[in-house]
Every structure is written in structure tokens, then in C-alpha cells.
Design an enzyme around this catalytic site. Structure first.
Site, PDB file in Angstrom:
ATOM      1  CB  CYS A 242      19.864 127.694  63.884  1.00  0.00           C
ATOM      2  SG  CYS A 242      20.153 127.028  62.231  1.00  0.00           S
TER       3      CYS A 242
ATOM      4  CG  ASP B  68      39.593 115.891  45.415  1.00  0.00           C
ATOM      5  OD1 ASP B  68      39.646 115.405  46.546  1.00  0.00           O
ATOM      6  OD2 ASP B  68      38.966 115.348  44.482  1.00  0.00           O
TER       7      ASP B  68
ATOM      8  CG  HIS C 209      21.606 122.320  62.492  1.00  0.00           C
ATOM      9  ND1 HIS C 209      21.126 123.588  62.778  1.00  0.00           N
ATOM     10  CD2 HIS C 209      22.739 122.185  63.229  1.00  0.00           C
ATOM     11  CE1 HIS C 209      21.920 124.176  63.669  1.00  0.00           C
ATOM     12  NE2 HIS C 209      22.911 123.342  63.954  1.00  0.00           N
TER      13      HIS C 209
ATOM     14  CB  CYS D  28      16.742 125.332  64.206  1.00  0.00           C
ATOM     15  SG  CYS D  28      18.325 124.447  64.390  1.00  0.00           S
TER      16      CYS D  28
ATOM     17  CB  CYS E  16      18.462 125.689  59.295  1.00  0.00           C
ATOM     18  SG  CYS E  16      18.394 124.373  60.532  1.00  0.00           S
TER      19      CYS E  16
ATOM     20  CG  ASP F 177      37.607 120.817  50.862  1.00  0.00           C
ATOM     21  OD1 ASP F 177      38.772 121.267  50.723  1.00  0.00           O
ATOM     22  OD2 ASP F 177      37.373 119.622  51.118  1.00  0.00           O
TER      23      ASP F 177
END
Lengths: 433, 433
Positions: free
Chosen positions: B377, B91, B408, B382, B379, B339
């Protein structure tokens, strides 16, 4: 069957070997990272596995206070709770009770102290320290001892040593009577991993990552309905000769209790403590009460003298050391196991150990240094990031600084020990160690 | 050639597509994690790669203050500095200058403000914000705008909008005149990775991990001795028609500047801002000045109205949003890029997003919860750890809590967007979106 220990190579007083525990094999001499509150600060368990960590240390004092032994027990012991399938050693809490608590009262029974968290009053004894460690379920647990303060005159060191010996007897008694309560079971939800380490042979089956969980627990009494193979278990006998409760094993190994040698800086007391601790009888021996402020030359002197009196066929664990130079030195003297918060704590303060010496990464001189932290290091941090970036992360107070710094320092320590083991084994073959 | 953008599927107002930048392709709609100080807090870059992050955001305001643009430039721009081989968007600093600084003075020239770090005085203008972003070398940079405060009456919103439009002209001018200074070169020490993401096609060559570094930079003028193929570069012409300096490209793409639409909450002003920003002409458009305290229904209204006036063949980037529900909603309206610090910041406060709703992991109810954080999940958090352990880590103030919680939440956000992209593509085929 308790732990197994095999010395496989020697070079002078140094030994390279294998320590076989309920949760895998460990190549010795070994450095054990400290996971105080069930976490090696900032480093996830899969990263520890990748680094080749085969055994880590948990602090009973901290875990007893938070989250509490019962919580950990219910989650399957520390292995299940923190999802660590490899070996764990817990200290008894004795050291922190002394080091973290100014207001404490020692009696024959034990130690009354105040929690550093909320000031609440607690009492630790050999019995309660054993109960806590059994509940936490580490592979190796330590006798509850009194860490003699430094300096201490001979009379004080002797009194303290005697107390430790009486507490060692009580620790062993309570441990033998209650070790069947260790919370190891097929229901513990963790995954065995066969990766990492020196591959000197591992007892853990290769389940690979993502495979079915569960420690194949064998129990020695048919009364336990585990559905797994019954294994002969001679330690099912109680001290009074009566058959005791079946003791859970994992890969044929039970939880094990090590004794601790004290005696201050007095070599005669150290010898006496060693011999009388051996008399009580343990599968391994800790050398406590060192690295408590004494000069390093004195540490070495006491270690050397103590090792003379400890059995060579059992692991010798020097507690609370050291710098990279010190762990090499002590390994060469014949120490098999060590632990220290230094690599992890120093990392969080930006003090990094490298093959070219210590690097204080916060320094301005690194602000635009494009090179790796340690050009001789194969860790993921040195392979990817520049000193400038690491310096920026630390200066900017980024959490990633703690993560990366710790990964590197641990890698450096583990790599250092790997080289020591290698050179010991080479020393035997080439006699040039 | 600036970025390429291809819409490949539609479902109602939603679009699924590919954004091709100098450092890889991005599947859209995309959620960009925020790496404020050149680090997505607590998560190492290899983990970001494993999660499938294809583009992340850096904050020019923060990096300008620390470590400074020159340091980053010397280390090869942000890609080299933080060792991130994939795409980066920065930005302009405009938002933080307003949000982090109470004492600021806005003039036609720019904004004078005080550093939140040391109180030192600084000045940002369209020119200096472009210079900083060029030096940082992100793939996509943003025009320097004034983020209109909320609430603002129409007159104020109009005045602010007009300033942003004048600043947009100046941003583009300075960018076009100086974009050849972007520090992309074969000497930048970073490694290209071909892993992760939706594999909708990636421009980055498969060098694999550990392979030789270096972005194959092609320059459009034979005067540059790069030793690589010369590529025709039409943007080598300056606004005055004279041949300008050759503009570095990576995989055939130059750095790109997006414009930003303002106008407060006034739909007419938003339309005007959009049309006049398009008139100036950018390869992509940000929608700024939202999620600044207005009710969510109003945000949606303004987004919908603004999107109507933005070209459909260019990416539309809604800045600073949102919750998991919001990012799905805005993607369906036709937003391509978003974002937000929410997933990462919330993680550090123990607020975790799951398929079953929000979990505040600090709560006592989780203290002995053996289940995974999110049973749906995939990931690594998890798949390995229990809620009880995560709760303990947070309560014990362990750094690992920040690491695992962030991994996560990011995984959840990225997975959410993956599903949205998938459902948009399915919607086109089955007409049931």
C-alpha cells in the site's frame, strides 16, 4: 557531546537561541506539544511537521505502562516507534506518579504506586526512571524528582527538596552509567525530515520526504561495527575514570539529562535547590513544582526568583505551563522551554485560542457564523473552514472536531512563540522590546 | 443540463466511464466514502482530496436533524458548509428513517418517525425529502423511497414497490418544481481543487489551492444579475409548459435526481420496478433494498437481474455495498457507483483491509511488528507507521488510531476501484479481462 545551546539574541531578560539536539535543532523559546502516549492527540506526525513542531514531549509514566519500554526500545526508541524524526523530551514519570495516583508510598528508594490502567502495583525510582527513559530514547530526559504538593509549609518543602536532590544525584549516576544503552541505531526505521520550523539552522540532513531512512549513528569505539565514521567521544569515560561503553550519538549528540529545581513556593529554598542542582551539574535545568494550584502571581514570582540562580548559558525549562498569555510572559522572563497539555486538551473540549480571544466553539452563537475561526490565523483550519462548520462538528461529536480544533490551537501556540522569538531578536536590534 | 455520463470502455458486463457533475468529474466505477454528518469521520477534507476522493455521500436524515437544512443552506449548501469543492451525493433519508427508528408510521403521505437524537417527532415525505436535499445542494440527490425490509413475501414486496413508485413520481415533481432553489452561488465560500483522481478529465477549473473561491454559476435567465455568461437552459420550463425560474448550474450542470429500484428479492418485481422507474425517467438509477441481511449470493442474483433492465447509458448506483471483494464483483457486473460505511466504520474498530487480507490491529501479535500495515500500500499510513504503532494507538484508545486507520482503509478501497477501472480499460484493449 551533549546538547548544545546558543543564546543568539537578548531583549531584557528574554533570550532567543538555538538548542541543538541529536534529532535536530530547536529555536528557543520553544513550546513543546505533549504527545502523552506517543501521539499528540488527534494530530498525525506529518501535520506536526507542517506546523513546524521541532520537539515534542512524551510521558514516561504512560509509555512505561503501555505499550511498555521494551516494546518501544525494540522499535528503535520513541523516534522509531512513533516515526518522529525530530526531537523528543521525556519527563521522568515523577509528576504523574504523584498526580494520577492517590494511593502511593514514597520512600527513600522511590515511589510505589498503582497503575491507573489496571491497578497493578509498580515502583519508580531514580534508577528505574532513568532506565525507562534511556530505553525510550528521547533526546532530553528528566531527573526523577518529587513534585512538591501545594500548599506545603517550609519544612515540608525543604524535606521534599532534599529528597529531589538526592534523587538527582542517583539519576545522574545511573544515567551516566547506562546512557550507552540508548536504542539509537541506523536500523531504526524512520525518516528524517528537513521541513518546518524557523530554519535557524538544522543539523538534520535534508533527505526530503520519502527518502531513505536511518539516523547516521556514529559510535566512539571502533569495536562497534556500524560502518560509519568514528567520532571522538569524551563521555565514554565512566565516573570512576575507566573507559566506558561507547555512547551512541546522532549527529554528534548524545542523549541528555536535565536536572529539576524544586523548593515549593519558598524563594530561599528555590535558590538553594538551584545552586545545589547546578553543583551536581546538568546541561539544562527544569523548573518543577509550579502550576500546581498556586495563584499565577506567585508562579511568576517563583519563576523570576529561580531564573536568577540558573546559568544563563544553559536552557531553562519551565514545566507544565501555560496559557497563551503565560507562555509569552515566561519567555520574556528568560524561560527557554515550556510544555503543557492545555492547547491540545482545551481543543478537545472545544475551547479555542484565537487572536481575538478565547472561542468556545460549542456555543449556539456560532451555528451560522460563516467566518473563519481566527481571521488572523494562517493555519489550514482557519484558511478553509467556517466557525459554523467547526461548531457543528463539535456539537455532532465528530472526531474531526478534535482533529481540526487541535491543529488550530497548536498552530496558535506555535505561532505565538514564533512571534516572541521574532520580537526578541528585533528587540536586540532596535532596542524597542 | 443534468449530469453527463459517458461509458468509455467495456470488459464483459463491466464499464469504465466518466460521470460529469456540477462539481467535477468522477471516474467510474466509483466507491463513494460516506460523510454522514458532513464529515467523513476522522478524515479532514484535504486528506480526502489527497486520497483522490471525487465524490462523497452525505446523509439527509442526519443533516436534517443536525445542524438542520437551513443552517447548511445559509452556508452555501453542503459544498460551502463542509468546504468540499468536489461532488456530493445525498440519500433521501428514507433508509435511516427505517433503519434507525423502530417507532415509525408509514402512510401514503410519508413517514412519521422520532429523532434518534432527542426523540422529537418528525415527518418525511417525498416532498420534504426533496426540499431538504435541494437545500443541502448535493450534485446528485435520491428519490424518497421505502426500503423494503428483509425478509418480505411477494405481496409485501409488491406493495412496498408500488409505494416507492408513487413516491418516485412525487419526488420528481417536487424536484422539478423546486430545483431552482439549490443554494449554489458565486458567494458560496469554497475553493475548487483540481487535484486527485484518475485525471480522466475534469470540468473544474484549475484554481489551485489557496486561490479565489467561488463556483462560477451560470444562470439561464438574463433576469439574474450574475455577471457571467448566459447559458441556454432547457430545464427552465415547468411541467405545465410555463417558463420556470432559472435553475442554477455549476459548470453547466444542474442538481440531478436519481430514481431507486426496489422489489425485494423477487426478480420479476425488480424488473417491473426498473421498467416503471425508467418510465418516470431519471438521469441515473439507484438499486436499493439490498445488503439488508440477505445472503450474498442472493444479493448478486438480484443485482445481476436488475442491471439487465436498467439503461446502459445511465449510471447504475448500487446502494450500501460492500466489502472490498464485493465492490469488485459488483463493478464487474456493471455497477457504476457504490457507497458503504464499511471502510470507515471498520477502521474505527481496528479492522483494516489489506492486500494480504484483513488485519485486526488490536491483536497482541502485532504489538512488536515493525512492518508496515500493508507492504503493498502506498498510503501515507503504510509508508510511515509500523503495525506495532498502529496497534498501540488502538489499544491506547488514541484518536490518531481512528484517523490513521480510516485513511488507510479509504486508500485501500479507492485503490481497489482504481485497479478495477484500469483493468476494465485494459480488458477492452487486450481482450483478456
Amino acid at each position: 557531546m551533549s546538547i548544545e545551546f546558543h543564546v543568539e539574541a537578548r531583549a531584557g531578560t528574554a533570550r532567543a537561541g538555538r538548542l541543538i539536539t541529536a534529532h535536530g535543532e530547536i529555536a528557543t523559546p520553544v513550546f513543546m506539544p505533549v504527545g502523552t502516549q506517543a501521539s499528540v492527540k488527534a494530530v498525525p506526525q506529518d501535520t506536526l511537521e507542517e506546523l513546524g513542531v521541532q520537539i515534542l514531549l512524551g510521558n514516561t509514566y504512560h509509555l512505561y505502562l503501555r505499550p511498555g519500554v521494551e516494546t518501544v526500545r525494540k522499535l528503535g526508541g520513541l523516534h522509531g516507534f512513533m516515526s518522529w524524526p525530530r526531537a523528543i523530551l521525556t519527563d521522568s514519570g515523577g509528576f504523574q506518579v504523584f498526580s494520577l495516583n492517590e494511593l502511593r508510598k514514597v520512600t527513600e528508594g522511590g515511589v510505589t504506586f498503582r497503575s491507573h490502567l489496571d491497578g497493578g502495583s509498580h515502583f519508580f525510582s531514580p534508577e528505574s526512571a532513568m532506565a525507562a527513559q534511556i530505553g525510550l530514547g528521547a533526546d532530553i530526559v528528566m531527573a526523577f524528582d518529587e513534585c512538591t504538593e501545594y500548599p506545603a509549609d517550609r519544612a515540608r518543602a525543604k524535606t521534599s527538596m532534599e529528597l529531589t536532590l538526592r534523587w538527582a544525584e542517583r539519576s545522574k549516576k545511573h544515567f551516566e552509567e547506562h546512557k550507552h544503552e540508548v536504542p539509537w541505531s541506523a536500523a531504526s526505521a524512520f525518516r528524517l525530515s528537513a521541513s518546518g520550523g524557523d530554519h535557524v539552522g538544522t543539523a538534520a540532513p535534508s533527505t526530503g520526504s520519502g527518502q531513505a531512512p536511518g539516523c547516521p549513528v556514529e559510535r566512539s569505539s571502533a569495536a562497534f561495527d556500524s560502518g560509519t565514521t568514528v567520532v571522538e567521544e569524551q563521555s565514554g569515560l565512566r565516573p570512576d575514570g575507566q573507559p566506558g561503553a561507547a555512547v551512541p550519538t546522532c549527529h554528534g549528540k548524545t542523549q541528555s539529562l536535565f536536572g529539576i529545581v524544586q523548593g515549593g513556593m519558598d524563594l530561599e529554598l528555590r535558590k538553594e535547590s538551584a545552586l545545589r542542582t547546578i553543583e551536581i551539574g546538568f546541561p539544562g535545568y527544569g523548573i518543577g513544582g509550579l502550576s500546581v494550584g498556586e495563584p499565577r502571581e506567585l508562579t511568576r514570582e517563583v519563576v523570576e526568583a529561580t531564573l536568577e540562580h540558573l546559568p544563563t548559558d544553559k536552557p531553562r525549562y519551565l514545566m507544565g505551563v501555560g496559557t497563551p498569555e503565560e507562555i509569552v510572559e515566561y519567555a520574556r522572563l528568560g524561560v527557554d522551554m515550556m510544555d503543557c497539555v492545555l492547547p491540545t486538551r482545551a481543543a478537545r473540549h472545544g475551547l479555542l485560542f484565537t487572536s481575538e480571544g478565547r472561542v468556545s466553539i460549542k456555543q449556539a452563537r456560532y451555528a451560522q457564523d460563516q467566518g473563519p475561526l481566527d481571521p488572523n490565523c494562517a493555519c489550514r483550519v482557519c484558511q478553509r473552514y467556517s466557525r459554523a462548520y467547526l461548531r457543528h462538528l463539535y456539537a455532532a461529536n465528530e472526531v474531526l472536531a478534535q482533529v481540526l480544533n487541535t491543529i488550530h490551537n497548536l498552530s496558535f501556540y506555535l505561532d505565538t512563540m514564533r512571534r516572541v522569538r521574532h520580537s526578541i531578536r528585533l528587540g536586540e536590534e532596535s532596542r524597542c522590546f
